[in-house]
Design a protein around this motif. Sequence first.
Motif, short mmCIF file in Angstrom:
data_model
loop_
_atom_site.label_atom_id
_atom_site.label_comp_id
_atom_site.label_asym_id
_atom_site.label_seq_id
_atom_site.Cartn_x
_atom_site.Cartn_y
_atom_site.Cartn_z
N ILE A 57 0.86 -1.12 0.08
CA ILE A 57 -0.11 -0.11 0.02
C ILE A 57 0.74 1.23 0.08
O ILE A 57 0.46 2.32 -0.61
N THR A 58 1.98 1.23 0.63
CA THR A 58 2.98 2.30 0.72
C THR A 58 3.34 2.82 -0.85
O THR A 58 3.31 4.03 -1.25
N GLY A 88 5.49 1.91 8.69
CA GLY A 88 5.68 0.28 8.76
C GLY A 88 5.52 -0.27 10.17
O GLY A 88 4.99 -1.58 10.12
N GLU A 89 6.37 0.12 11.04
CA GLU A 89 6.54 -0.23 12.23
C GLU A 89 6.71 0.69 13.31
O GLU A 89 7.08 1.95 12.81
N PRO A 90 6.74 0.57 14.41
CA PRO A 90 6.91 1.72 15.60
C PRO A 90 8.67 1.98 15.22
O PRO A 90 9.36 0.89 15.07
N ASP A 144 7.32 10.41 11.46
CA ASP A 144 7.01 8.93 11.67
C ASP A 144 5.32 8.96 11.24
O ASP A 144 4.43 9.59 12.07
N THR A 145 4.87 8.19 10.37
CA THR A 145 3.67 8.19 9.73
C THR A 145 2.90 6.80 10.10
O THR A 145 3.58 5.61 9.76
N TRP A 146 1.98 6.88 10.82
CA TRP A 146 1.26 5.50 11.13
C TRP A 146 -0.20 5.51 10.13
O TRP A 146 -0.83 6.40 10.11
N TRP A 147 -0.07 4.38 9.64
CA TRP A 147 -1.22 4.01 9.03
C TRP A 147 -1.44 2.62 8.48
O TRP A 147 -0.37 1.79 8.89
N GLN A 148 -2.03 2.08 7.54
CA GLN A 148 -2.45 0.57 7.35
C GLN A 148 -2.94 0.45 5.98
O GLN A 148 -3.39 1.47 5.28
N THR A 149 -2.65 -0.68 5.33
CA THR A 149 -3.17 -0.91 4.10
C THR A 149 -4.75 -0.70 4.23
O THR A 149 -5.42 -0.06 3.25
N ASP A 176 -3.50 -2.49 16.80
CA ASP A 176 -2.18 -1.82 17.51
C ASP A 176 -2.66 -1.36 18.95
O ASP A 176 -3.79 -0.89 18.99
N LEU A 224 3.06 4.40 19.28
CA LEU A 224 2.58 2.90 18.92
C LEU A 224 3.24 2.02 19.53
O LEU A 224 4.56 2.24 19.83
N ARG A 227 1.89 -4.50 17.53
CA ARG A 227 0.41 -5.40 17.22
C ARG A 227 0.09 -5.91 18.71
O ARG A 227 0.70 -6.44 19.45
N LYS A 244 8.28 -6.59 8.00
CA LYS A 244 7.78 -6.61 9.40
C LYS A 244 8.36 -8.16 10.15
O LYS A 244 8.32 -8.95 9.43
C1 WT7 Z 1 0.73 -2.15 10.38
C2 WT7 Z 1 -0.09 -1.66 9.06
C3 WT7 Z 1 0.94 1.67 6.39
C4 WT7 Z 1 1.98 1.30 5.21
C5 WT7 Z 1 2.78 0.08 5.74
C6 WT7 Z 1 2.42 -0.88 6.26
C7 WT7 Z 1 2.33 -1.02 11.52
C8 WT7 Z 1 2.59 1.02 10.22
C9 WT7 Z 1 3.35 2.46 11.82
C10 WT7 Z 1 4.10 3.44 12.39
C11 WT7 Z 1 3.98 2.30 14.34
C12 WT7 Z 1 3.24 1.27 12.52
C13 WT7 Z 1 0.97 -0.84 12.34
C14 WT7 Z 1 0.18 -1.09 11.58
N1 WT7 Z 1 2.61 0.43 11.54
N2 WT7 Z 1 3.18 2.36 10.45
N3 WT7 Z 1 4.57 4.63 11.90
N4 WT7 Z 1 4.48 3.35 13.72
N5 WT7 Z 1 3.43 0.97 13.63
O1 WT7 Z 1 1.08 -1.43 6.11
O2 WT7 Z 1 1.24 -3.88 6.23
O3 WT7 Z 1 -0.99 -2.74 6.32
O4 WT7 Z 1 0.82 -2.74 8.06
O5 WT7 Z 1 2.03 -1.47 10.26
O6 WT7 Z 1 1.08 -2.23 13.23
O7 WT7 Z 1 -1.13 -1.78 11.90
P1 WT7 Z 1 0.69 -2.73 6.55
#
Ligand code: WT7
Length: 656
Positions: free
Chosen positions: A317-318, A394-396, A418-423, A506, A518, A521, A615
């Motif tokens: 997704i990134t 992607g991760e903390p 530091d950008t938090w988001w998900q697919t 999370d 963050l 998981r 991850k």
């Molecule tokens: C999960 C989503 C978003 C694109 C890449 C991953 C972890 C993502 C962070 C952050 C801490 C994060 C979470 C989330 N995550 N960004 N900045 N700080 N954790 O996409 O494969 O859908 O994974 O990645 O655990 O739920 P994804």
Amino acid sequence: MPEGQSRNDTIEDRLVEDRTFPPPESFRAASLVSSPALYDEANQDWQGFWARQAADLLHWDQDWQTILEWDEPFAKWFVGGKLNVCHNAVDRHVLAGRGDKVAYHWEGEPGDTRTITYADLLADVQRFANVLKGLGVSKGDRVCLYMPMIPELPVAMLACARIGAPHSIVFGGFSPDSLIDRINDAACRVVITADGGYRRGQPLALKPNVDVAVGATPSVEHVVVVKRVNEPVTMVAGRDHWWSDLMAAADAECPCESMDSEDLLFLLYTSGTTAKPKGIMHTTGGYLTQVAFTHKYVFDLHPDTDVYWCAADIGWITGHSYIVYGPLTNGATSVIYEGTPDTPAQDRLWDIAERYGVTILYTAPTAIRTFMKWGAEHPASHDLSKLRLLGSVGEPINPEAWMWYHEHIGGGRCPIVDTWWQTETGAIMISPLPGATITKPGSATFPLPGIEIEVVNEEGQRVERGGGYLTITRPWPSMLRGIYGDPERYQDTYWSSYAGKYFAGDGCKLDDEGYLWLLGRVDDVMNVSGHRLSTAEVESALVDHPAVAEAAVVGAKDDLTGQAVMAFVITRGTHSASPELGAELRGHVATKLGAIARPKVVIFTDELPKTRSGKIMRRLLRDVAEGRDLGDTTTLADPNVVEEIKRRAAESPTED
Ligand code: WT7
């Protein structure tokens, strides 16, 4: 943190990090957002705020009637509006006279390069859209893309968007089985692939995997093959076609299909570690609005001067949001690199950044920790002075990895977002705005304007301070519209834990100033004598030690404490593994977080098991720690890693 901290239903908050980094004055002065005005506007009228972004950032063929229809958990944004994503990403820039602007500086792993302007993109995309039509693809048909990081991949995505055919990208590292599941779930009619791509200096074959897969995917009528590595491939007459042959024969012009705001733009399967992958659905108007908004403001994009590089793979997704749709919609100039960061040498990324004058770099903590392990001399041997902003996803990100990134890549002068988001969220949700936010190493800081986040406890009640579960409390434009073909699973997975809230899976804590941290998981949370410890905090405490480049911790069954903390550690630079270092690290964690968090065992290793998107697979480490046979390893990037870790684990004595 206090040993006397009481037992807690939620996740404990132990790590203290009090360094702060205000935006440097020169950055702030030139930034798009340097005050809280955008937050204020969004707080007053969040729907109106998103509507203004949609109108400002995108071209609509027809206006919407309703900003949002919300029938939990189903959202419709900009209802009645019509637009085409490809027109927004490509055509309108050319129409505005910016056809000569570089869209992509592309670099292949062997060192071959291509410069692709917006006009070039438009020409290729139109032809390929006609190719798809010629193969019988029409609006609504799903197309599977299984390709390396070559320019033909964004071309194929945009061509799909142009004619309204949703794409489903399967990451090039996945096996034929993964391909079969995903193609069948979406009933794709066409597969676009390549003979192969370059990885670590070798051609990595793709077409043979497609050949295996299509034997079990009855919906597939045609396969289009880009020649990239010149390896021999089998072509089945009538079914398989060379990209170049079809392009040469295709008409040069293809109009954009005007799409409904809620038409499906793409599916992207999340590789759950055990369950059947979920086809995450993203639609047109809301997705593009939030992706364009976040790409512009989180990266403070100045499209005339910036050279932007998101070093992810387009297959995640990134890459969808921040290599293709966001940057192109905003008219940016981006870098795309096909291969691995250590080919031919460990300075490849810095060499690329220097040569193209990269100003904004977006990468993952796993990559940053790898660069730490390789050593600061690699970035130091290149001129990275053009860099002005860094991003992480992607991760903390552990505070020490943040500091290393800041110092050794950013030269101490670049803000870090530091950008938090998900697919599932489609676009960035929590992040600093680099000209306005005072950052803290390891914190993703605050929800973006228009986004509302709540940290809750086990009962779903708001937590004002300390650890809990991250939820999103109102719909957002780029949210997933569901799981393809399975609305119930959508409801169950994301909307059933806490009433009226989207649960992201999370853990998260809030500090005294409301910053979000963050915690990883929640499936990975460790329970030691009733204390719920976050993997992220213990890992950060380990990475805080100068001898540690990377660490993964898991809770393994323990007769005495329920679970015990087991740490897997990769040393940094010249430091080497020893029982003394193990003891020192255990003590270090206890000092930083309290004795309860002291790892029972430290296992030194050279690698950690990771998914292909980087991850850490803690589930596999738990299997190793508890001496079980390994569960499903199909999403593992390198299966040999676990064998090595098992061997190391068997050699590591339990202490205490
Ligand atoms: C999960 C989503 C978003 C694109 C890449 C991953 C972890 C993502 C962070 C952050 C801490 C994060 C979470 C989330 N995550 N960004 N900045 N700080 N954790 O996409 O494969 O859908 O994974 O990645 O655990 O739920 P994804």
